[in-house]
Write a protein that holds these residues in place. Structure first.
Motif, mmCIF file in Angstrom:
data_model
loop_
_atom_site.group_PDB
_atom_site.id
_atom_site.type_symbol
_atom_site.label_atom_id
_atom_site.label_comp_id
_atom_site.label_asym_id
_atom_site.label_seq_id
_atom_site.Cartn_x
_atom_site.Cartn_y
_atom_site.Cartn_z
ATOM 1 N N SER A 139 6.585 44.006 14.621
ATOM 2 C CA SER A 139 7.628 44.489 13.711
ATOM 3 C C SER A 139 8.296 43.329 12.987
ATOM 4 O O SER A 139 8.651 43.443 11.808
ATOM 5 N N PHE A 140 8.467 42.172 13.667
ATOM 6 C CA PHE A 140 9.024 40.986 13.017
ATOM 7 C C PHE A 140 8.149 40.572 11.835
ATOM 8 O O PHE A 140 8.640 40.291 10.740
ATOM 9 N N VAL A 141 6.846 40.515 12.066
ATOM 10 C CA VAL A 141 5.909 40.072 11.033
ATOM 11 C C VAL A 141 5.932 41.019 9.833
ATOM 12 O O VAL A 141 5.976 40.583 8.674
ATOM 13 N N LEU A 142 5.922 42.322 10.098
ATOM 14 C CA LEU A 142 5.892 43.302 9.013
ATOM 15 C C LEU A 142 7.161 43.248 8.159
ATOM 16 O O LEU A 142 7.085 43.244 6.926
ATOM 17 N N ILE A 143 8.321 43.180 8.822
ATOM 18 C CA ILE A 143 9.582 43.129 8.073
ATOM 19 C C ILE A 143 9.660 41.829 7.268
ATOM 20 O O ILE A 143 10.075 41.815 6.106
ATOM 21 N N GLY A 144 9.247 40.704 7.881
ATOM 22 C CA GLY A 144 9.265 39.412 7.192
ATOM 23 C C GLY A 144 8.388 39.428 5.949
ATOM 24 O O GLY A 144 8.762 38.892 4.895
ATOM 25 N N PHE A 145 7.221 40.067 6.023
ATOM 26 C CA PHE A 145 6.308 40.140 4.877
ATOM 27 C C PHE A 145 6.929 40.932 3.730
ATOM 28 O O PHE A 145 6.880 40.512 2.571
ATOM 29 N N PHE A 146 7.536 42.066 4.049
ATOM 30 C CA PHE A 146 8.131 42.888 2.985
ATOM 31 C C PHE A 146 9.366 42.220 2.375
ATOM 32 O O PHE A 146 9.651 42.404 1.189
ATOM 33 N N ILE A 147 10.092 41.434 3.168
ATOM 34 C CA ILE A 147 11.215 40.687 2.598
ATOM 35 C C ILE A 147 10.703 39.601 1.659
ATOM 36 O O ILE A 147 11.314 39.314 0.622
ATOM 37 N N TRP A 148 9.562 38.992 1.980
ATOM 38 C CA TRP A 148 8.963 38.000 1.088
ATOM 39 C C TRP A 148 8.604 38.644 -0.250
ATOM 40 O O TRP A 148 8.810 38.048 -1.314
ATOM 41 N N ILE A 149 8.075 39.871 -0.213
ATOM 42 C CA ILE A 149 7.797 40.605 -1.458
ATOM 43 C C ILE A 149 9.098 40.830 -2.230
ATOM 44 O O ILE A 149 9.155 40.644 -3.450
ATOM 45 N N ALA A 150 10.146 41.226 -1.500
ATOM 46 C CA ALA A 150 11.444 41.444 -2.151
ATOM 47 C C ALA A 150 11.972 40.145 -2.751
ATOM 48 O O ALA A 150 12.604 40.157 -3.815
ATOM 49 N N GLU A 151 11.709 39.022 -2.082
ATOM 50 C CA GLU A 151 12.164 37.728 -2.598
ATOM 51 C C GLU A 151 11.477 37.405 -3.925
ATOM 52 O O GLU A 151 12.103 36.858 -4.841
ATOM 53 N N ASN A 152 10.213 37.723 -4.051
ATOM 54 C CA ASN A 152 9.512 37.514 -5.312
ATOM 55 C C ASN A 152 10.135 38.345 -6.424
ATOM 56 O O ASN A 152 10.293 37.881 -7.558
ATOM 57 N N ILE A 153 10.494 39.581 -6.104
ATOM 58 C CA ILE A 153 11.152 40.441 -7.087
ATOM 59 C C ILE A 153 12.505 39.847 -7.476
ATOM 60 O O ILE A 153 12.874 39.808 -8.659
ATOM 61 N N SER B 199 9.476 28.072 -15.507
ATOM 62 C CA SER B 199 9.029 29.457 -15.636
ATOM 63 C C SER B 199 8.841 30.043 -14.240
ATOM 64 O O SER B 199 8.625 29.310 -13.280
ATOM 65 N N TRP B 200 8.907 31.370 -14.168
ATOM 66 C CA TRP B 200 8.790 32.005 -12.854
ATOM 67 C C TRP B 200 7.373 31.908 -12.333
ATOM 68 O O TRP B 200 6.406 31.989 -13.092
ATOM 69 N N GLN B 201 7.253 31.689 -11.042
ATOM 70 C CA GLN B 201 5.957 31.744 -10.377
ATOM 71 C C GLN B 201 6.157 32.325 -8.994
ATOM 72 O O GLN B 201 7.277 32.334 -8.467
#
Length: 253
Positions: A188-202, A217-219
């Motif tokens: 569950s730690f890994v899954l939540i961390g991955f989705f927060i990384w996606i949110a960080e990109n947004i 520029s954004w990357q």
């Protein structure tokens, strides 16, 4: 499919605070809010959302207390990281402290809001929870490593191994439509961390903050940042779990 749909709906409800923050970031990036500084406007929206969630009972007073704690923890970390040049907030704002807008603490608080609400909505319980004092020491070590790694060795991998060893046998149970499911806590730690990384990109795409490599520029945010968010998720979950564990023990006396 019905179970998956219900699970998704409950997860979405738990993310309301985070969705409001990211929606505000997107809207203010597209539409110029000329009558007020952007960061100040985002802060006002966060405060209004927090009040509405309490009034509509989407959030409890206990959950608000946890969120306030995370806001302070996150703001302290933001001030330090901006000072060290890890990232920056280039926009102007009245609500800036040491170069950090006050709304930034709500981004950390949104993680706590999600954890608290998902815990309540999915009736989360933990099996084989380790001694609270070991959890407290690990949480403190993870948090302070965000500060100390600028000067001494970065212990993040040591802390990850320690987390796996400490919670190797811990199981998360959650309910969907009166049916109980389980998964290893470490997963569950890994899954939540991955989705927060996606949110960080947004968030960085919509100018919430900038990393040094994003000034021209954004990357996409480096995959290594998943490691940092994983540690943040761990310490966030552990603090919420400790508070709930302590409250449950107090209620049983």
């Amino acid at each position: 499919m019905r179970q998956l749909w219900t699970f998704g709906i409950e997860q979405a409800k738990s993310c309301i605070f985070a969705v409001v923050i990211f929606s505000t970031l997107a809207i203010t990036q597209i539409i110029d809010v000329s009558f007020i500084h952007r960061y100040d406007f985002i802060l006002i929206i966060c405060l209004i959302t927090q009040v509405l969630m309490l009034v509509t009972k989407r959030e409890t007073w206990d959950e608000l207390k946890v969120i306030c704690v995370f806001h302070l923890i996150g703001l302290a970390l933001e001030i330090y990281k901006v000072h060290m040049g890890s990232w920056s907030y280039p926009g102007d704002a009245i609500s800036k402290i040491f170069g950090v807008p006050l709304y930034s603490g709500f981004m950390y608080a949104s993680v706590a809001s999600y954890l608290c609400q998902a815990w309540r909505r999915l009736d989360v319980t933990l099996e084989k929870w380790p001694p609270t004092w070991t959890v407290a020491i690990l949480s403190a070590a993870i948090y302070f490593n965000f500060f100390t790694h600028h000067y001494i060795y970065d212990f993040r991998w040591v802390l990850k191994v320690a987390t796996i060893l400490l919670f190797l046998q811990t199981i998360v149970y959650y309910r969907v439509n009166h049916r109980t499911y389980k998964m290893p806590l470490v997963l569950s730690f890994v899954l939540i961390g991955f989705f927060i990384w996606i949110a960080e990109n947004i968030a960085t795409f919509f100018g919430a903050w900038q990393y040094p490599g994003q000034t021209a520029s954004w990357q996409i945010v480096h995959l290594g940042k998943i490691s940092s968010w994983l540690l943040l998720v761990i310490v966030s979950f552990l603090i919420v779990a400790m508070l709930k564990h302590i409250k449950e023990r107090s209620a049983s006396y």
